[in-house]
Design a protein around this motif. Structure first.
Motif, short mmCIF file in Angstrom:
data_model
loop_
_atom_site.label_atom_id
_atom_site.label_comp_id
_atom_site.label_asym_id
_atom_site.label_seq_id
_atom_site.Cartn_x
_atom_site.Cartn_y
_atom_site.Cartn_z
N LYS A 1 0.82 -1.22 0.00
CA LYS A 1 0.00 0.00 0.00
C LYS A 1 0.85 1.27 0.00
O LYS A 1 0.51 2.25 -0.67
CB LYS A 1 -0.94 0.00 1.20
CG LYS A 1 -1.89 1.19 1.23
CD LYS A 1 -2.85 1.11 2.40
CE LYS A 1 -3.79 2.31 2.42
NZ LYS A 1 -4.72 2.25 3.59
N ILE A 2 1.95 1.27 0.73
CA ILE A 2 2.75 2.48 0.83
C ILE A 2 3.41 2.81 -0.52
O ILE A 2 3.55 3.97 -0.90
CB ILE A 2 3.79 2.38 1.97
CG1 ILE A 2 4.27 3.77 2.38
CG2 ILE A 2 4.96 1.48 1.61
CD1 ILE A 2 5.05 3.78 3.69
N TYR A 3 3.75 1.78 -1.29
CA TYR A 3 4.31 1.99 -2.62
C TYR A 3 3.22 2.51 -3.57
O TYR A 3 3.49 3.39 -4.40
CB TYR A 3 4.88 0.68 -3.17
CG TYR A 3 6.00 0.09 -2.35
CD1 TYR A 3 7.34 0.33 -2.68
CD2 TYR A 3 5.73 -0.74 -1.26
CE1 TYR A 3 8.36 -0.23 -1.94
CE2 TYR A 3 6.75 -1.29 -0.51
CZ TYR A 3 8.07 -1.04 -0.85
OH TYR A 3 9.08 -1.59 -0.11
N GLU A 4 2.03 1.95 -3.44
CA GLU A 4 0.92 2.39 -4.28
C GLU A 4 0.62 3.87 -4.06
O GLU A 4 0.41 4.63 -5.01
CB GLU A 4 -0.32 1.56 -3.99
CG GLU A 4 -0.21 0.11 -4.44
CD GLU A 4 -1.42 -0.70 -4.02
OE1 GLU A 4 -2.13 -0.29 -3.08
OE2 GLU A 4 -1.66 -1.76 -4.65
N GLU B 1 13.27 -5.24 -2.56
CA GLU B 1 12.70 -6.44 -3.17
C GLU B 1 11.19 -6.30 -3.37
O GLU B 1 10.64 -6.74 -4.39
CB GLU B 1 13.00 -7.66 -2.29
CG GLU B 1 14.47 -8.07 -2.33
CD GLU B 1 14.81 -9.11 -1.28
OE1 GLU B 1 13.90 -9.49 -0.50
OE2 GLU B 1 15.98 -9.53 -1.21
N ALA B 2 10.52 -5.66 -2.43
CA ALA B 2 9.08 -5.43 -2.56
C ALA B 2 8.79 -4.51 -3.73
O ALA B 2 7.82 -4.71 -4.48
CB ALA B 2 8.52 -4.84 -1.27
N ALA B 3 9.64 -3.50 -3.92
CA ALA B 3 9.48 -2.58 -5.05
C ALA B 3 9.70 -3.31 -6.37
O ALA B 3 8.96 -3.12 -7.34
CB ALA B 3 10.44 -1.41 -4.91
N LEU B 4 10.72 -4.15 -6.41
CA LEU B 4 11.01 -4.92 -7.62
C LEU B 4 9.85 -5.85 -7.96
O LEU B 4 9.50 -6.02 -9.13
CB LEU B 4 12.30 -5.73 -7.42
CG LEU B 4 13.60 -4.95 -7.31
CD1 LEU B 4 14.75 -5.89 -6.93
CD2 LEU B 4 13.92 -4.22 -8.60
N ALA B 5 9.24 -6.43 -6.95
CA ALA B 5 8.12 -7.35 -7.17
C ALA B 5 6.92 -6.63 -7.80
O ALA B 5 6.11 -7.25 -8.49
CB ALA B 5 7.70 -7.99 -5.85
N LEU B 6 6.84 -5.32 -7.56
CA LEU B 6 5.76 -4.52 -8.15
C LEU B 6 6.10 -4.03 -9.55
O LEU B 6 5.25 -3.45 -10.23
CB LEU B 6 5.47 -3.31 -7.25
CG LEU B 6 4.87 -3.63 -5.88
CD1 LEU B 6 4.81 -2.37 -5.03
CD2 LEU B 6 3.48 -4.23 -6.03
N GLY B 7 7.34 -4.25 -9.97
CA GLY B 7 7.76 -3.82 -11.31
C GLY B 7 8.59 -2.57 -11.34
O GLY B 7 8.94 -2.06 -12.41
N MET B 8 8.92 -2.03 -10.16
CA MET B 8 9.77 -0.84 -10.11
C MET B 8 11.23 -1.19 -10.38
O MET B 8 11.63 -2.35 -10.26
CB MET B 8 9.67 -0.17 -8.74
CG MET B 8 8.30 0.38 -8.38
SD MET B 8 8.33 1.22 -6.77
CE MET B 8 6.61 1.73 -6.63
N THR B 9 12.01 -0.19 -10.74
CA THR B 9 13.46 -0.32 -10.76
C THR B 9 13.94 -0.04 -9.34
O THR B 9 13.48 0.93 -8.72
CB THR B 9 14.10 0.68 -11.74
OG1 THR B 9 13.61 0.43 -13.05
CG2 THR B 9 15.62 0.57 -11.72
N GLY B 10 14.81 -0.87 -8.80
CA GLY B 10 15.22 -0.71 -7.40
C GLY B 10 16.71 -0.55 -7.22
O GLY B 10 17.50 -1.13 -7.97
N VAL B 11 17.08 0.24 -6.22
CA VAL B 11 18.48 0.44 -5.86
C VAL B 11 18.62 0.21 -4.36
O VAL B 11 17.95 0.89 -3.57
CB VAL B 11 18.96 1.87 -6.19
CG1 VAL B 11 20.39 2.08 -5.69
CG2 VAL B 11 18.88 2.14 -7.68
N VAL B 12 19.47 -0.75 -3.97
CA VAL B 12 19.81 -0.92 -2.56
C VAL B 12 20.94 0.06 -2.28
O VAL B 12 22.06 -0.10 -2.79
CB VAL B 12 20.26 -2.36 -2.25
CG1 VAL B 12 20.66 -2.48 -0.78
CG2 VAL B 12 19.15 -3.35 -2.57
N TYR B 13 20.66 1.07 -1.48
CA TYR B 13 21.61 2.16 -1.27
C TYR B 13 22.66 1.79 -0.22
O TYR B 13 22.33 1.44 0.91
CB TYR B 13 20.87 3.42 -0.82
CG TYR B 13 21.78 4.63 -0.73
CD1 TYR B 13 21.99 5.43 -1.85
CD2 TYR B 13 22.43 4.96 0.46
CE1 TYR B 13 22.83 6.53 -1.79
CE2 TYR B 13 23.27 6.06 0.53
CZ TYR B 13 23.46 6.84 -0.60
OH TYR B 13 24.29 7.93 -0.52
#
Length: 212
Positions: A156-159, A183-195
């Motif tokens: 929900k917070i990503y949405e 990983e949760a962002a990637l599962a939604l289809g986002m591009t992700g960066v572990v900072y």
């Protein structure tokens, strides 16, 4: 803000965490208190950030004073209550600073016309903390778990963050220091960066023609 998706750009919006990406804490004063109490450095954080202690704070269900008392309860049998309260208070009031380099980079993101949303598991004190660091206007929007009652990595917070800038998941770059959240962002289809360091974000932003 309506975003027009551009096929020549890998993303249309940046969603960025706050703690351990933009804001960093000085644990020195707390570490001194822990040593004085005969505790290993980091003992207070281990008690304070256990899910049953930390999540009610991050969801805005309790305030910092109640969180400190939860830390006191977590130390029961290990240190005297007043010493435990001193440790909890020192953690809650840990001094912090904003990383000037990443702030400058994120300001460049917005100057290039790329919307920026701060997406963070935080306390209700977040807005005051951003003001103290001079970052009130850093982002287009601030999505705080304590205001929503939901924490990352909940979908929900990503949405909500993506909807604020009217961007589809696959057009968002998500930046966070916690692998589970990325990983949760990637599962939604986002591009992700572990900072881990500034170069991580620079590399990701370099793929955008307006930021390269």
């Amino acid at each position: 803000m309506k975003i027009s998706s551009r096929p020549d750009r890998p993303f249309d919006a940046v969603l960025c965490d706050v703690d351990n990406v933009i804001r960093f804490y000085d644990s020195g004063p707390l570490a001194e208190l822990e040593r004085a109490a005969g505790l290993a450095e980091g003992s207070t954080a281990r008690v304070a950030f256990a899910p049953e202690v930390d999540l009610p704070l991050m969801r805005g269900e309790i305030g910092l004073g109640q969180w400190v008392e939860s830390i006191v309860a977590g130390f029961a049998g290990r240190v005297p209550r007043e010493r435990a309260r001193e440790l909890g208070r020192a953690l809650a009031d840990s001094p912090f600073r904003a990383d000037a380099e990443i702030v400058a980079l994120l300001r460049r993101v917005r100057a290039a016309g790329v919307p920026l949303v701060l997406v963070t598991n935080a306390t209700v004190r977040l807005e005051d903390d951003l003001a103290e660091m001079g970052l009130t206007g850093l982002a287009d929007h601030v999505v705080s778990s304590a205001r929503l009652g939901v924490v990352k990595p909940d979908r929900k917070i990503y949405e909500i963050a993506a909807s604020l800038v009217d961007a589809s998941f696959d057009r968002c770059l998500f930046v966070d220091d916690t692998e589970e959240n990325v990983e949760a962002a990637l599962a939604l289809g986002m591009t992700g960066v572990v900072y881990r360091e500034l170069a991580d974000l620079k590399a990701a932003l370099g793929a955008h023609p307006a930021l390269s």
